[in-house]
Design a protein around this motif. Structure first.
Motif, mmCIF file in Angstrom:
data_model
loop_
_atom_site.group_PDB
_atom_site.id
_atom_site.type_symbol
_atom_site.label_atom_id
_atom_site.label_comp_id
_atom_site.label_asym_id
_atom_site.label_seq_id
_atom_site.Cartn_x
_atom_site.Cartn_y
_atom_site.Cartn_z
ATOM 1 N N THR A 155 -7.565 -6.855 -3.048
ATOM 2 C CA THR A 155 -7.396 -5.425 -2.606
ATOM 3 C C THR A 155 -6.735 -4.690 -3.685
ATOM 4 N N SER A 156 -6.983 -3.171 -3.444
ATOM 5 C CA SER A 156 -6.193 -2.309 -4.462
ATOM 6 C C SER A 156 -4.765 -2.650 -4.582
ATOM 7 N N PRO A 157 -4.161 -2.742 -3.384
ATOM 8 C CA PRO A 157 -2.521 -3.072 -3.729
ATOM 9 C C PRO A 157 -2.358 -4.301 -4.330
ATOM 10 N N GLN A 158 -3.221 -5.422 -4.182
ATOM 11 C CA GLN A 158 -3.191 -6.787 -4.806
ATOM 12 C C GLN A 158 -3.363 -6.199 -6.470
ATOM 13 N N ARG A 159 -4.312 -5.510 -6.780
ATOM 14 C CA ARG A 159 -4.357 -5.352 -8.278
ATOM 15 C C ARG A 159 -3.467 -4.810 -8.744
ATOM 16 N N MET A 171 -6.608 4.390 -12.328
ATOM 17 C CA MET A 171 -7.991 3.825 -12.253
ATOM 18 C C MET A 171 -8.154 3.233 -10.979
ATOM 19 N N GLN A 172 -7.232 2.298 -10.807
ATOM 20 C CA GLN A 172 -7.279 1.530 -9.417
ATOM 21 C C GLN A 172 -6.995 2.457 -8.174
ATOM 22 N N GLU A 187 -10.022 6.187 -17.998
ATOM 23 C CA GLU A 187 -10.223 5.454 -16.632
ATOM 24 C C GLU A 187 -11.431 4.904 -16.902
ATOM 25 N N VAL A 188 -12.575 5.348 -17.229
ATOM 26 C CA VAL A 188 -13.915 4.812 -17.587
ATOM 27 C C VAL A 188 -13.627 3.700 -18.487
ATOM 28 N N GLU A 189 -12.873 3.843 -19.754
ATOM 29 C CA GLU A 189 -12.500 2.609 -20.622
ATOM 30 C C GLU A 189 -12.191 1.612 -19.952
ATOM 31 N N LEU A 190 -11.013 1.742 -18.924
ATOM 32 C CA LEU A 190 -10.562 0.719 -18.267
ATOM 33 C C LEU A 190 -11.640 -0.116 -17.411
ATOM 34 N N VAL A 191 -12.388 0.535 -17.040
ATOM 35 C CA VAL A 191 -13.372 -0.103 -16.037
ATOM 36 C C VAL A 191 -14.370 -0.789 -16.962
ATOM 37 N N PRO A 234 0.960 -1.140 -0.171
ATOM 38 C CA PRO A 234 -0.020 -0.091 0.131
ATOM 39 C C PRO A 234 0.934 1.207 -0.088
ATOM 40 N N ALA A 235 1.909 0.996 0.853
ATOM 41 C CA ALA A 235 2.826 2.198 0.757
ATOM 42 C C ALA A 235 3.250 2.861 -0.394
ATOM 43 N N ARG A 236 3.503 1.855 -1.446
ATOM 44 C CA ARG A 236 4.116 2.286 -2.654
ATOM 45 C C ARG A 236 3.087 3.388 -3.543
ATOM 46 N N ASP A 237 1.917 2.982 -3.343
ATOM 47 C CA ASP A 237 0.869 3.695 -4.234
ATOM 48 C C ASP A 237 -0.026 4.730 -3.665
ATOM 49 N N PHE A 238 0.054 4.660 -2.111
ATOM 50 C CA PHE A 238 -0.960 5.530 -1.630
ATOM 51 C C PHE A 238 -0.011 6.351 -0.440
ATOM 52 N N SER A 239 -0.714 7.553 -0.470
ATOM 53 C CA SER A 239 0.207 8.316 0.808
ATOM 54 C C SER A 239 -0.061 7.798 2.199
ATOM 55 N N SER A 240 0.539 8.376 3.103
ATOM 56 C CA SER A 240 0.228 8.122 4.490
ATOM 57 C C SER A 240 -1.143 8.604 4.998
ATOM 58 N N GLY A 241 -1.619 9.830 4.555
ATOM 59 C CA GLY A 241 -2.844 10.211 4.712
ATOM 60 C C GLY A 241 -3.991 9.179 4.211
#
Length: 432
Positions: free
Chosen positions: A412-416, A385-386, A280-284, A56-63
């Motif tokens: 989970t989002s990190p798994q995706r 998008m994720q 991103e809509v196209e990816l979904v 998770p820390a790779r793609d998401f901020s601490s906040g």
């Protein structure tokens, strides 16, 4: 055998019925296992794909991580309590004569008492859970995920209760009616009926039930619609339509899904998702096309139908021992007072089957992610998008083991994101 008493002969026939139901349960269980084993994509990427550890820390901020954890903590109590209420109510109905006592005070023909029993006992569970639902709703509002007012929220909850109650009433009435006609063989038509009802529901749900909760309009003509239709055509997926659901009157969350099959299959996107960049809509939608192309709804319906048939056999086996009926104050399943026992067993089966369904669902969702990457060849937009989905929906980035087993129908989002990086490395492309 001629010297057996009538009671003994009845016991032999009952024993034969139990054995036959047991054999049918085993055969249906093998069929379910075979379909799941052969149709579930246990490996979404080739074995040569490099493994990437979710972080998770790779793609998401601490906040963002802290906000997701705070939201999870805020909703856990009402969610866990709701599960506990479900189990306790089911336990009371299965282990005590409470259900029989309630239905026994109703008057009228057997079918009316059975119907009123389903309604009364379901309403008790609804009433107990109502404050927990309000608690959960206030948490959604506090974190900006809900846009509903209480009247609309209550209406949705009552509509959901009505749909569930109608379906349960049909099943319970059918079981009691069949048991009255054939006490030792009712599981045979019950299994066949459960199979057919599940298949029919797949066709009916998109056109009857979904419109009760949302209004659907075709995606307006324009570049986005043209691009989506062209992508579906390029993918070789026959799509009846791409519809927009007015989800914004209920939530700020982003989502899309595919439902039905054949003439009722359609891809639905939330109107909230249309606020995201077109790529991103196209990816979904590419992800949803993966579900359509691989026949996920069709195979899911088949597994569900076989599981429902197996459930009818299991139900017969569980209620056959006299000790079960004595404990719940029920003479037989043909007695409308058995409604409580049937409701309790159905509820327990739903909860207990959830983890297995989630295991399969997560694999199917991962395959659809790979399909979206293969179709668009745009891992950077996939990653964006994720992240948008995770941040907007306040997804749990690191669920504990219990939550992952019980509630995680998607990776989970990190798994995706890790899956996307593995795909990128496999194809030798720049990593997002």
């Amino acid at each position: 055998m001629a010297g057996l008493t009538e009671k003994a002969r009845g016991g032999v026939r009952a024993g034969g019925g139990v054995r036959a139901a047991g054999i049918a349960l085993v055969l249906l269980g093998v069929a379910v296992a075979a379909v799941v084993a052969l149709t579930t994509p246990w490996r979404s990427l080739p074995g040569a794909a490099p493994a990437v550890t979710p972080d998770p820390a790779r793609d998401f901020s601490s906040g963002q991580i802290a906000r997701a954890a705070a939201f999870d903590a805020a909703v856990n109590v009402p969610v866990y309590l709701s599960l506990a209420v479900t189990l306790v109510v089911a336990g009371v109905l299965v282990l005590t004569p409470f259900g029989a006592w309630v239905v026994g005070r109703l008057r009228g023909p057997w079918w009316l008492r059975a119907l009123l029993g389903v309604l009364a006992l379901s309403a008790v569970s609804l009433a107990i859970k109502w404050p927990l639902g309000m608690w959960y709703e206030t948490r959604l509002r506090a974190f900006g995920l809900s846009t509903q007012q209480w009247p609309a929220w209550s209406a949705d909850r009552l509509k959901s209760f009505g749909v569930q109650t109608v379906v349960i009433a049909i099943m319970v009435l059918a079981v009691v009616w069949l048991a009255r006609r054939s006490p030792r063989r009712w599981w045979i038509p019950a299994a066949a009926g459960a199979f057919l009802l599940t298949v029919a529901a797949s066709f009916v749900y998109p056109v009857v039930v979904e419109p009760l909760f949302n209004d659907f309009t075709p995606l307006p003509q324009g570049r986005l619609r043209s691009d989506l239709i062209a992508m579906a055509s390029r993918d070789g997926v026959p799509v009846e339509d791409v519809l927009v659901a007015d989800a914004s009157r209920r939530t700020t969350a982003l989502n899309a899904y595919v439902s039905g099959f054949g003439a009722t299959r359609r891809i639905v996107v939330y109107d909230t998702l249309l606020r995201a960049p077109a790529g991103e809509v196209e990816l979904v939608v590419a992800h949803e096309l993966g579900h359509a192309k691989n026949g996920d709804v069709l195979y899911g319906t088949l597994v569900g139908a076989l599981g429902a048939a197996a459930g009818a056999c299991l139900l017969f086996l569980v209620v056959s021992p006299p000790s079960v009926r004595r404990r719940t104050g029920v003479a037989s399943v043909a007695d409308p007072r058995a409604v409580g026992l049937l409701l309790g067993l159905m509820s327990l089966t739903t909860v207990l089957s959830g983890p297995a369904e989630n295991i399969v669902s997560r694999q199917i969702e991962a395959r659809a992610d790979v399909h979206a990457l293969d179709l668009t060849r745009d891992p950077a937009t996939f990653a964006a998008m994720q992240k948008r989905l995770a941040v907007t929906n306040i997804s749990d980035l690191s669920p504990n083991a219990f939550e992952y087993v019980m509630y995680a129908s998607h990776p989970t989002s990190p798994q995706r994101l890790a899956l996307a990086r593995s795909w990128v490395r496999l194809h030798g492309l720049p990593e997002p």
